[in-house]
Design a protein around this motif. Structure first.
Motif, PDB file in Angstrom:
ATOM      1  N   ARG A 192       2.246  80.402   9.850  1.00  0.00           N
ATOM      2  CA  ARG A 192       1.665  80.864   8.589  1.00  0.00           C
ATOM      3  C   ARG A 192       0.414  80.061   8.242  1.00  0.00           C
ATOM      4  N   GLN A 193       0.468  78.771   8.492  1.00  0.00           N
ATOM      5  CA  GLN A 193      -0.687  77.923   8.204  1.00  0.00           C
ATOM      6  C   GLN A 193      -1.898  78.314   9.045  1.00  0.00           C
ATOM      7  N   GLY A 194      -1.630  78.946  10.197  1.00  0.00           N
ATOM      8  CA  GLY A 194      -2.713  79.397  11.058  1.00  0.00           C
ATOM      9  C   GLY A 194      -3.245  80.771  10.694  1.00  0.00           C
ATOM     10  N   THR A 200      10.238  75.531  11.108  1.00  0.00           N
ATOM     11  CA  THR A 200       9.008  74.766  11.320  1.00  0.00           C
ATOM     12  C   THR A 200       7.983  75.582  12.092  1.00  0.00           C
ATOM     13  N   LEU A 201       8.445  76.330  13.100  1.00  0.00           N
ATOM     14  CA  LEU A 201       7.549  77.201  13.866  1.00  0.00           C
ATOM     15  C   LEU A 201       6.922  78.257  12.961  1.00  0.00           C
ATOM     16  N   ALA A 202       7.745  78.900  12.123  1.00  0.00           N
ATOM     17  CA  ALA A 202       7.227  79.939  11.224  1.00  0.00           C
ATOM     18  C   ALA A 202       6.195  79.356  10.263  1.00  0.00           C
ATOM     19  N   TYR A 257       8.642  88.488   2.368  1.00  0.00           N
ATOM     20  CA  TYR A 257       7.642  88.830   1.347  1.00  0.00           C
ATOM     21  C   TYR A 257       7.139  87.558   0.660  1.00  0.00           C
ATOM     22  N   ASN A 258       8.061  86.674   0.315  1.00  0.00           N
ATOM     23  CA  ASN A 258       7.680  85.383  -0.264  1.00  0.00           C
ATOM     24  C   ASN A 258       6.845  84.571   0.727  1.00  0.00           C
ATOM     25  N   PHE A 259       7.340  84.507   1.950  1.00  0.00           N
ATOM     26  CA  PHE A 259       6.681  83.754   3.023  1.00  0.00           C
ATOM     27  C   PHE A 259       5.236  84.207   3.199  1.00  0.00           C
TER      28      PHE A 259
END
Length: 262
Positions: free
Chosen positions: A22-24, A16-18, A87-89
Motif C-alpha cells: 500500500r505504501q508503494g 506487513t506485506l500488504a 475498503y478501509n485499507f
C-alpha cells in the motif's frame, strides 16, 4: 513451530506485506459493490500465506477469500483472510488486518488476527487462552469485571450492514431490533478487528449477517479463548453471527429473532 506459532507468523508477515504494498501505491478493483473491493495486496498476501502453508502443512486444506481452495488429506483446513477491511485499507485507514483460522471436523481450532498499523496481534484457540501481543486476555473470565453477565443494554455493539440491505425488511428488521437493544453502535468496517476488540474488552459485543468463514472463524476462536461466547441464528433466511459475553449473545439472539417475519 506449532500451529499457533505458525498462525502468528503468517498473519504478521501477510499484514506487513500488504502494508508495504500500500505504501508503494495501489488501486482497487470493484468486486460486488463500490465498498467491496480487492487490491493486488490482497492477492499477494494470500499467495504468500498459501505458499508457506503448502510448505509447512502440506497435508492440510486451504481456503482463502481471494479464491484459494485446496482440499487436504488431514481433515484440517486453514481459512485465510489476507486483508480484512479492504475498503478501509485502500482509503488509508488503519482499521484493517490479516486474519487466519484453523478448523477441523469439530469446528474452529484457533485464530490469529494482526492489525499492522496498530501493531496488535490477537491469538487464541482451544489449546491456548487468548492473548493480545502475548499478554493474556481475561475479559470474560471471573476476574474480567463480570463482562460475561453484562446486559446488552449496557454495552456498545460493533456491527456492519451494507446500505443496500437496509432496504430489505427481511434483513433490516432483525438488524434494527438488535441495534436498538445496545447502548451504542460502532460500524468500523473490519469484522476481525472488531472481534479482536470484543476479546480484549474494547468493544462490548458484535453481530453481523451472512459472514463467510474467513470473516468469522478467526475472531470466533479468539473470543471463545478469552472466555466469551459465540453463536449463530437463522432469521428470515439469513444467518446472523454474534460474539461477546454470554448474556449479550443470548440477548442479541433474542432481539434478532424478534425481527422474524411470519
Amino acid at each position: 513451530m506449532d500451529d499457533y506459532e505458525l498462525a502468528e507468523a503468517l498473519v504478521r508477515e501477510a499484514g506487513t506485506l500488504a502494508l508495504m504494498m500500500r505504501q508503494g501505491g495501489l488501486e482497487g478493483q470493484r468486486k460486488t459493490s463500490v465498498s467491496d473491493v480487492v487490491t493486488a495486496a490482497d492477492h499477494a498476501a494470500e499467495a504468500y500465506v498459501l505458499e508457506q502453508l503448502q510448505r509447512c502443512r502440506p497435508e492440510d486444506g486451504i481456503l482463502g477469500e481471494e479464491g484459494t481452495s485446496i482440499a487436504g488429506s488431514s481433515g484440517r483446513t486453514w481459512v485465510i483472510d489476507p486483508v480484512d477491511g479492504t475498503y478501509n485499507f485502500l482509503h488509508g485507514s488503519t482499521y484493517w488486518c490479516s486474519a487466519i483460522a484453523l478448523k477441523d471436523a469439530s469446528g474452529v481450532v484457533l485464530g490469529a488476527i494482526f492489525q499492522p498499523e496498530e501493531d496488535k496481534l490477537w491469538l487464541g484457540g482451544l489449546a491456548r487462552t487468548a492473548t493480545l501481543n502475548g499478554e493474556r486476555l481475561s475479559t470474560f473470565h471471573s476476574n474480567g469485571a463480570g463482562r460475561s453477565g453484562t446486559p446488552l443494554a449496557e454495552l456498545g455493539a460493533a456491527t456492519y450492514i451494507h446500505p443496500g440491505w437496509l432496504a430489505d425488511p427481511m434483513c433490516a428488521m432483525p438488524w434494527h431490533a438488535a441495534a436498538t437493544s445496545a447502548a451504542a453502535l460502532r460500524m468500523l468496517g473490519s469484522g476481525s478487528c472488531d472481534l479482536g476488540r470484543v476479546a480484549d474488552g474494547q468493544l462490548g459485543c458484535w453481530f453481523q449477517h451472512s459472514c463467510p468463514e474467513w470473516d468469522w472463524l478467526p475472531g470466533k476462536a479468539i473470543v471463545r479463548a478469552a472466555g466469551g461466547s459465540a453463536d449463530t441464528v437463522r432469521v428470515n433466511g439469513l444467518d446472523w453471527f454474534m460474539a461477546g459475553g454470554s448474556t449479550a449473545v443470548r440477548e442479541l439472539r433474542e432481539a434478532l429473532l424478534s425481527g422474524s417475519v411470519g
